[in-house]
Every structure is written in C-alpha cells, then in structure tokens.
Design an enzyme around this catalytic site. Sequence first.
Site, PDB file in Angstrom:
ATOM      1  N   SER A   1       0.855  -1.185   0.000  1.00 39.86           N
ATOM      2  CA  SER A   1       0.000   0.000   0.000  1.00 39.86           C
ATOM      3  C   SER A   1       0.890   1.234   0.000  1.00 39.86           C
ATOM      4  O   SER A   1       2.114   1.122   0.110  1.00 39.86           O
ATOM      5  CB  SER A   1      -0.894   0.008   1.239  1.00 39.86           C
ATOM      6  OG  SER A   1      -0.097   0.294   2.369  1.00 39.86           O
ATOM      7  N   LYS A   2       0.244   2.402  -0.074  1.00 47.02           N
ATOM      8  CA  LYS A   2       0.988   3.662  -0.164  1.00 47.02           C
ATOM      9  C   LYS A   2       1.978   3.825   0.976  1.00 47.02           C
ATOM     10  O   LYS A   2       3.028   4.427   0.827  1.00 47.02           O
ATOM     11  CB  LYS A   2       0.007   4.832  -0.146  1.00 47.02           C
ATOM     12  CG  LYS A   2      -0.690   5.004  -1.465  1.00 47.02           C
ATOM     13  CD  LYS A   2      -1.062   6.461  -1.709  1.00 47.02           C
ATOM     14  CE  LYS A   2      -1.818   6.616  -3.003  1.00 47.02           C
ATOM     15  NZ  LYS A   2      -3.236   6.868  -2.817  1.00 47.02           N
ATOM     16  N   ARG A   3       1.586   3.258   2.107  1.00 45.41           N
ATOM     17  CA  ARG A   3       2.441   3.427   3.285  1.00 45.41           C
ATOM     18  C   ARG A   3       3.820   2.774   3.073  1.00 45.41           C
ATOM     19  O   ARG A   3       4.779   3.088   3.773  1.00 45.41           O
ATOM     20  CB  ARG A   3       1.611   2.880   4.440  1.00 45.41           C
ATOM     21  CG  ARG A   3       2.103   1.979   5.418  1.00 45.41           C
ATOM     22  CD  ARG A   3       0.926   1.558   6.312  1.00 45.41           C
ATOM     23  NE  ARG A   3       0.307   0.355   5.773  1.00 45.41           N
ATOM     24  CZ  ARG A   3       0.836  -0.838   5.908  1.00 45.41           C
ATOM     25  NH1 ARG A   3       1.943  -0.990   6.580  1.00 45.41           N
ATOM     26  NH2 ARG A   3       0.269  -1.907   5.378  1.00 45.41           N
TER      27      ARG A   3
ATOM     28  N   GLY B   1       5.666   3.342   0.613  1.00 43.32           N
ATOM     29  CA  GLY B   1       6.525   4.221  -0.192  1.00 43.32           C
ATOM     30  C   GLY B   1       6.194   4.144  -1.663  1.00 43.32           C
ATOM     31  O   GLY B   1       5.057   3.865  -2.036  1.00 43.32           O
TER      32      GLY B   1
END
Length: 479
Positions: free
Chosen positions: A239-241, A243
């Site tokens: 996911s975006k978390r 990076g």
Amino acid sequence: MSLPKVVTRFAPSPTGFLHIGGARTALFNWYFAKHMALKGHDSAFLLRVEDTDKARSTDEATQAILEGLDWLGLSYDGEIVYQSQNVGDHVKTAKAMLASGTAYKCYCNAEELESLRAASETAFRSPWRDKVETTDRPFTVRFRVPDGKTKITDLVQGDITWENENFDDLVLLRADGSPTYMLAVVVDDHNMGVTHVIRGDDHLINAGRQTQIYRAMDWRVPHWAHVPLIHGPDGKKLSKRHGSLGVDAYRDLGYLPGGLRNYLLKLGWAHGDMEIFFNEDAAKVFTLDGINSAPARLDFDKMDFINSQHILHTPNDELLSKAAPFFETKNGAPLSAEKQARVASAMDSLKPRSKTFVEMAAQAAYLLADRPLTISGKTAKPFKNDQTLDYLRTLTSRLNVLEDTQWTENKVQDILTTFVEDHGIGFGKIGQPVRAALTAGAPSPDLSLVISLLGKAETLGRIEDVLSGASLNKNSSIE
Ligand code: GLU
C-alpha cells in the site's frame, strides 16, 4: 514440424500510474515471450488497454502506463488493442451464448436481485434461468454456470478445482448492453490468440469463471499462470504506506531501467542463485516454473544493490546522459562545459559509490560546487590554525609548479607525499584542510583524485578562497 505459437499479453486498466506490480506482470509476460522465441517458437507480447470502465479510465493513465513501459524498455508487438473498441465482438459473443443456451436473459430489477440475494445462501441463480417466456423489461445477459466442477492447472499455483455451485450466474452484458470485464477479457484474449495468461493472483478465481466461458464457447482455454502479489517489507499487502509504488517514482529516485527490471524480475522469480541479469540475458532462462508461489516481499536494500551492479556495468557515456537531469538538479542549472567535463572524467570514481543517480549527484556535489564554497562549522575549524594556513600557502606554491598537462593523480600524490615528508607531519595535517577547502565537507574520494579531477585552476582557486577568507562562513570563524 513448427513449434506452437506463443502469445502473451499485458492488460492494464488505465485508472492510474504503472504500478510496480503491474510492471512486474508486464515484465514476466515480456520475458516469457522472449524466452519462447529463443526456443524457436513464433511468439508475441501484446498490449491491451482495458478501458471499458469509462468512468474510471483516463487518457492520462493510459499515457502514464505507456511511458512507464517505454522507460522500462518493455516493447510490445503490433498495435495497442483498446478493449472499448471491441464491444461489438463482446456483444456478438453474448448473443452466441444466448443462442446456444450457455447464457440467458435475466429480467430482474435491482430490488428483486437484492431480495433474491438476501433470501439465498447459495451462489446466485436467477429465476429467469429456466423460464422460456420473455417480457419487455430491460434485461441483463447472464452466464448459465454449468453443473459439476471446474478444474484448471495453473503453471504457478498448480491444480485448482472449484465446485461450480459456488459460482454466481454472472452478468455478461449489462442492461445498457455494455459487456462486463469477465466477458470482454475472454473474448479479447481469444481474438488476440493469447496462449498464456500471466497475471496477478488476485485474478485466480477469475480463471475459473473465464474457463467456463471459454468452454461454453468451445474455445481453447489458454494456459494460466497466476503470480503472487507483491507485499511490503513487513509482509503486509502493498500500500501507499510502503513508499514509492509507481514506476515513475523509481525513475525519479534515480534507478536505471535495467536495474528496476532486474529487481522486479527477481521479485518472485528465481533461477538458482543468480541475482544479476543484464539486458535481456534473463530471457534465456526465464521459465514460468521459476515463479515462486508465495508472495514476494519488497526489499529496498536488495533493489539498491541490484541497481548498483547495473550502474557499474553501464558504459560511462550512457550513465552521463541518463544521470544528466540529476546532476542538473543538484547544480541548480544546466552544467557548464567545464562542469560537464569534470563529471565525465569523474565517472569511474562516481560509479562504485552510487546506488542510484540521486546518490551519484550527491557524490558529485564537490565537482559541481561554485566558488567561493561555503565552508562552515567543524569543516572550517582547521583554518583557525595559522600553521595550517602556512602549510596551505606552501603547498599551493608547490602545486603551482605543475603544468596543466602534468596535473595528474600520480603527480599530485607525489607532491602531497613529499610535502608531508619534508615537514615531518602526518598526512592528516595537510589532507584534512585541503579536503575541507576543496569540498566543504561534501562526500569525496581520495584527495589526489579530487585534486586531479577539479583541475589546477579550480583547486588553487578553492584553496585561495580559504586563505583569503572568501569561502569561510563568518559565523563559524568567530565561533
Ligand atoms: N485489466 C485487469 C487489471 O488491470 C487485468 C485483466 C487480466 O489480466 O486478465 O487488473
């Protein structure tokens, strides 16, 4: 007898950038087609843009995907197929299925569907499945899921069997006549002659549904290969978390296309212990049985290592042109001819110190700095010592004797060595201040190399700036 033709495809939905998961899918399809070509098969890697979802598809996303593929060097064969242009074929197929009885018209409206679903604990079957009468109401065309089981042999996941009673009678054509993904993908893959569907395993269950549609049409079912998704370093779904997830972000972080390709290849695929693959070498050994059936984890250190090997392997002139935007950003302006020449002659020393172009630009900062440098804090400390300033004056006069043409690493080293011997001092006594004067504390290689790369005028100029105080930050000198 000629070998069977092999056709693979990448079928992105243009709803965003080229995700590294999608890029890896494309890469596996590309390598597999190349591998089969090397084995003597006629082969192709096709690109289909699945743009039927008009609300979510954008031209910008299509453009971003094409640019990402292009940057990665994943060239497709033939023309791009846009799924939205094939609607006629999709509808024709749905009609053929209605005619053969493998599909039926369902006249349920949304409310009826809701209450039917609420009342049933099994997979959806419409009451219209077995009715012969029709009405004037709008209808959807639904697939008539056959009895029995559906079995596939997935080239990554092995044999998988589903009980057909667990599959809904899914919609093939919506009430407005538009095809659903499940129908469109089968019709397009069939018409494009796709022999191997290699994609993320989030589509695994679709392979079961699609196999039923192929059989209903009496079409040859392609080989399936469902690749486990990429997980973050923590083992959780990407996911975006975690990076940077778009291929463009890796380009901007200064990775080489070949480095990212190599990393994505290794992410979930193995050939013995081989780690590094240059250019298209992997095509020789890329087979689907090397794909791991467990999810792969992103590992940024591994990625840096692989990219560093690609930087080492890339010819200097190619690196110079690819790294040019990064040098320019660091420099804050286009490079002068002199700076360009400096960076070019420094490339052999920059290469082994850079895992990415961003790092390479940071390593080149001392070459790009403009006089007078700003030397401050701890780095400026040696210049408070009069003895040190004397040493610098003497060293300057000794270096001055060298002609421009003699300004080589060896000659400079000789002068430095003789200097410390003559003065009976340790190398640090002169090395540290000279390095500070020339680099202001920025990362740098061996001092004699720094001096030779900067050239005579720049080296002596930067030392002079220290002696005159021009490069010394006032605050720090009062400190
Ligand atoms: N368009 C689908 C996606 O982007 C892929 C369909 C397929 O590979 O069959 O997830």
